[in-house]
Scaffold this active site. Structure first.
Site, PDB file in Angstrom:
ATOM      1  N   CYS A 169       5.811 -13.819   8.021  1.00 47.52           N
ATOM      2  CA  CYS A 169       5.219 -13.080   7.457  1.00 47.52           C
ATOM      3  C   CYS A 169       5.958 -12.324   6.696  1.00 47.52           C
ATOM      4  CB  CYS A 169       4.780 -12.110   8.953  1.00 47.52           C
ATOM      5  SG  CYS A 169       5.816 -11.570   9.767  1.00 47.52           S
ATOM      6  N   HIS A 226      12.346  -4.708  12.577  1.00 43.60           N
ATOM      7  CA  HIS A 226      11.500  -4.296  13.644  1.00 43.60           C
ATOM      8  C   HIS A 226      11.647  -2.627  13.391  1.00 43.60           C
ATOM      9  CE1 HIS A 226      11.302  -8.047  15.392  1.00 43.60           C
ATOM     10  NE2 HIS A 226      13.091  -7.808  15.368  1.00 43.60           N
ATOM     11  N   HIS A 268      12.180  -4.897  23.783  1.00 42.69           N
ATOM     12  CA  HIS A 268      11.921  -5.366  22.597  1.00 42.69           C
ATOM     13  C   HIS A 268      12.351  -4.446  21.280  1.00 42.69           C
ATOM     14  CE1 HIS A 268      10.485  -6.756  18.317  1.00 42.69           C
ATOM     15  NE2 HIS A 268      10.506  -8.503  18.927  1.00 42.69           N
ATOM     16  N   GLU A 277      11.638  -2.857  18.510  1.00 43.04           N
ATOM     17  CA  GLU A 277      10.080  -2.396  17.537  1.00 43.04           C
ATOM     18  C   GLU A 277       9.617  -1.488  18.961  1.00 43.04           C
ATOM     19  OE1 GLU A 277       5.748  -3.741  16.662  1.00 43.04           O
ATOM     20  OE2 GLU A 277       7.165  -5.362  16.041  1.00 43.04           O
TER      21      GLU A 277
END
Length: 706
Positions: free
Chosen positions: A12, A76, A126, A128
């Site tokens: 991405c 992130h 996570h 992020e």
């Protein structure tokens, strides 16, 4: 056998940007300087190993980083506290936080400051999610599935719902519904990134059609695992592999349809390796596969999903991200296109803030490979190629175009027309000569191209011809459609003693002072000022002389409109004396409505003149004794309510004074008798009628003046 390869598979923008920055730093920084990656830049061991060989050291904690050097913040993102601690170590920060993640961080910070409780959907471990939580002072309520909604406090009043950028749409929709059912005041932001959303949607569509599905990507990648979860729901045989070495023991030749997708942390070359491995497992050479029209090789499946590019072409693409220096474009090619910011546009007021991810653009291919595998593009050159054709067509068809003035010269104006420079001579600016052209700078105007030479790159435009044509058309349309009684919106252009001139859109009309208001005014400036927007109605017009008479008065505003209901015979009313005349006094009952009190209706005592007992401005009460609304006449009587008598006469003189003034008194009696003999009551009938007629004429003149 049919191969369905996801077009959105692989890197991405966020991951691609982070890797690109890492390689740039590694290639350009002195080998003696330290380069750190705070956590894995990508969930792919091969890429991490390659970066490590180039000097990029992966660390999990800030304490592992020495002072000075470079540190790369991965896609992130991190919490504000991390930035502060890195700055304390005098480190040069290379921030590769994904723009989508930055948006979530900013929303969390803003809504937290506004007093909202932040509910964040995502994996609490996570990186992020940990970073986003830091932007709202680590006070977010982090939930990961539908069951967590029940554990949220019931007393939350203002709620802001956000999501980890790689969350699955299905889970997001179910959580969103549960939050709305439990709480009332909820603000919801869909913060799943477009690339993730598109990849998940495409993976679902492919998984529903195939017999075998491969999801390529790290088992540590949240994005890849979401894809795997989705594909497993719709395809019974679904495998998550990280590299070609993880290929499961399946006979792919037995499957009619095979689907392939990859997580956002999966490089193109790993996808190619997997495809090559599948070719080997299929145990068919490329030539044999190409000869079979019913089957398609894995290599062909991959290559057919990509477009072919050539330098000098113009291609369409979508913006997938940008920074201060570059705009990144997805063209459906195996690598992204890059437009340097100075090659994006020539628009003088352009700002990168106007860019939008997902915006479709056309760009000129400068080089297919800029030396780093990227496609170098120029939007300016694509715009210029199109602009010459557009301007030439406008010149030939005499089509007006809009341009922006970017420079003022002694001879006229320089304007930008779709990236091309257009000269507008001073003689072609405005309908009349414009002495000071500076007011046109940075203004957008409409012109017609009056001279065009592509070889000499010369374009000349005129605003005057456009304005003249518009004015002529407006005038013709106006005079063809004008009617008495028609209403227009106009602007007061000028004011004189006798009225105002109103611009009706290039045509002027006059509103006489008597048509400005239902009330008496001494000057038009009491009602209007230059620049006022007003509504007017046409009274009469003369097409030959180009004259229009207008009225600003509206029938519904006429104070006499409802006078019949308000002022009926026998009613007692209050008013103010506004004018004294020999035969009586005019009393204002309301603005625009006056009544007459005849001198005989003021007092029970005969008066020489109304001024003996009344004065202008005096408040009085009176009875309506006659009403003629059609002719705007109301007759009043003060004496029937509260007669106003003159002041008492002075005290009588003493006896001695009477004797002394006897002769004078006799003379006064003679004069008084003479005066009485000439009073109105003694006048012959013909004189009375004459007097009544004069009084009637005076009343009529007065009412007409009002």
């Amino acid at each position: 056998m049919e191969i369905l390869l996801a077009k959105n598979a692989g890197f991405c923008f966020g991951v691609n940007n982070a890797i690109k920055l890492a390689y740039e730093i590694a290639d350009n920084v002195n080998s003696s300087e330290n380069i750190y990656s705070l956590g894995s830049l990508i969930h792919n061991e091969q890429v991490v190993a390659d970066l490590s060989s180039k000097g990029v050291k992966k660390v999990n904690h800030i304490d592992e980083i020495e002072e000075n050097g470079y540190v790369i913040i991965r896609a992130h993102g991190v919490a504000p506290e991390v930035y502060r601690r890195l700055e304390e170590k005098n480190l040069k920060i290379i921030d590769a936080t994904c723009p989508y993640v930055k948006r979530i961080q900013n929303l969390a910070a803003k809504k937290h400051e506004e007093g909202f409780s932040i509910i964040l959907l995502g994996d609490p471990k996570h990186p992020e999610v940990v970073g986003i939580d830091g932007w709202c002072e680590n006070k977010a309520f982090i939930i990961n599935d539908i069951g967590d909604v029940d554990n949220l406090p019931d007393d939350l009043e203002k709620i802001c719902l956000l999501s980890q950028s790689t969350m699955s749409k299905d889970r997001w929709n179910s959580i969103k519904e549960a939050i709305n059912n439990k709480f009332r005041n909820v603000v919801i932001y869909d913060t799943i990134c477009n690339a993730t959303s598109n990849n998940q949607r495409e993976a679902e569509e492919i998984a529903k059609k195939v017999d075998l599905m491969f999801v390529i990507g790290s088992k540590k990648s949240s994005n890849t695992q979401k894809l795997f979860e989705i594909c497993k729901k719709y395809c019974l045989e679904c495998y998550n592999i990280e590299t070609s070495g993880d290929f499961p023991p399946v006979d792919i030749s037995k499957y009619n349809k095979i689907g392939i997708t990859a997580g956002s942390s999966t490089p193109d070359w790993i996808i190619k390796e997997v495809i090559h491995k599948m070719e080997e497992m299929n145990n068919k050479p490329m030539e044999e596969m190409n000869d079979q029209s019913s089957e398609l090789s894995f290599k062909e499946a991959f290559e057919k999903s990509l477009v072919t590019l050539h330098s000098g072409e113009v291609i369409k693409g979508k913006i997938i991200g940008f920074n201060d220096n570059e705009v990144f474009v997805d063209m459906g090619y195996k690598s992204d296109g890059i437009i340097p910011m100075e090659e994006f546009t020539d628009e003088p007021d352009f700002s990168k803030d106007s860019l939008k991810v997902g915006q479709e653009i056309e760009a000129f291919i400068v080089r297919v490979n800029d030396g780093e595998g990227n496609v170098l593009l120029s939007k300016k050159k694509a715009d210029a190629l199109k602009s010459w054709d557009i301007i030439e067509e406008a010149y030939e068809n005499k089509t007006p175009i809009k341009v922006k003035v970017i420079e003022v010269t002694n001879g006229g104006l320089i304007a930008n027309a779709k990236g091309l420079r257009v000269f507008i001579p001073a003689s072609q600016v405005g309908e009349k000569f414009v002495k000071d052209l500076s007011s046109y700078l940075m203004q957008t105007i409409e012109i017609r191209i009056i001279e065009f030479n592509k070889q000499k790159k010369k374009i000349v435009g005129s605003e005057r011809v456009i304005l003249t044509e518009k004015r002529n058309k407006l005038e013709a349309d106006f005079w063809n459609n004008i009617e008495a009684g028609k209403t227009y919106n106009g602007v007061v252009k000028s004011i004189t003693d006798f009225g105002v001139f109103v611009d009706l859109g290039g045509i002027d009309g006059l509103v006489h002072i008597s048509e400005l208001s239902w009330n008496r005014i001494k000057h038009p400036s009491e009602v209007l000022k230059v620049g006022d927007n007003i509504e007017v109605t046409v009274l009469e017009y003369d097409k030959e002389k180009k004259k229009i008479s207008l009225t600003h008065k509206k029938p519904e505003d006429n104070p006499w409109y409802k006078a019949e209901e308000k002022y009926q015979v026998g009613n007692i009313v209050s008013g103010t004396v506004v004018r004294l005349v020999p035969f009586g006094a005019f009393v204002e009952l309301e603005k625009g409505v006056d009544g007459l009190v005849h001198i005989s209706q003021i007092s029970n005592v005969r008066l020489a003149k109304p001024g003996d007992v009344l004065k202008v401005g005096q408040k009085v009460e009176a009875k309506i004794i006659e009403s003629d609304i059609e002719n705007k006449k109301i007759s009043l009587s003060i004496k029937e309510v509260n007669p106003i008598d003159p002041e008492p006469k002075e005290a009588q003189p003493s006896a001695e004074e009477k004797v002394e003034n006897k002769a004078d008194n006799k003379a006064d009696d003679k004069r008084e008798n003479k005066s009485e003999s000439n009073s109105e009551e003694e006048l012959p009938t013909e004189h009375k009628e004459e007097l009544d007629l004069k009084i009637g004429d005076l009343l009529k003149d007065y009412n007409n003046s009002n």
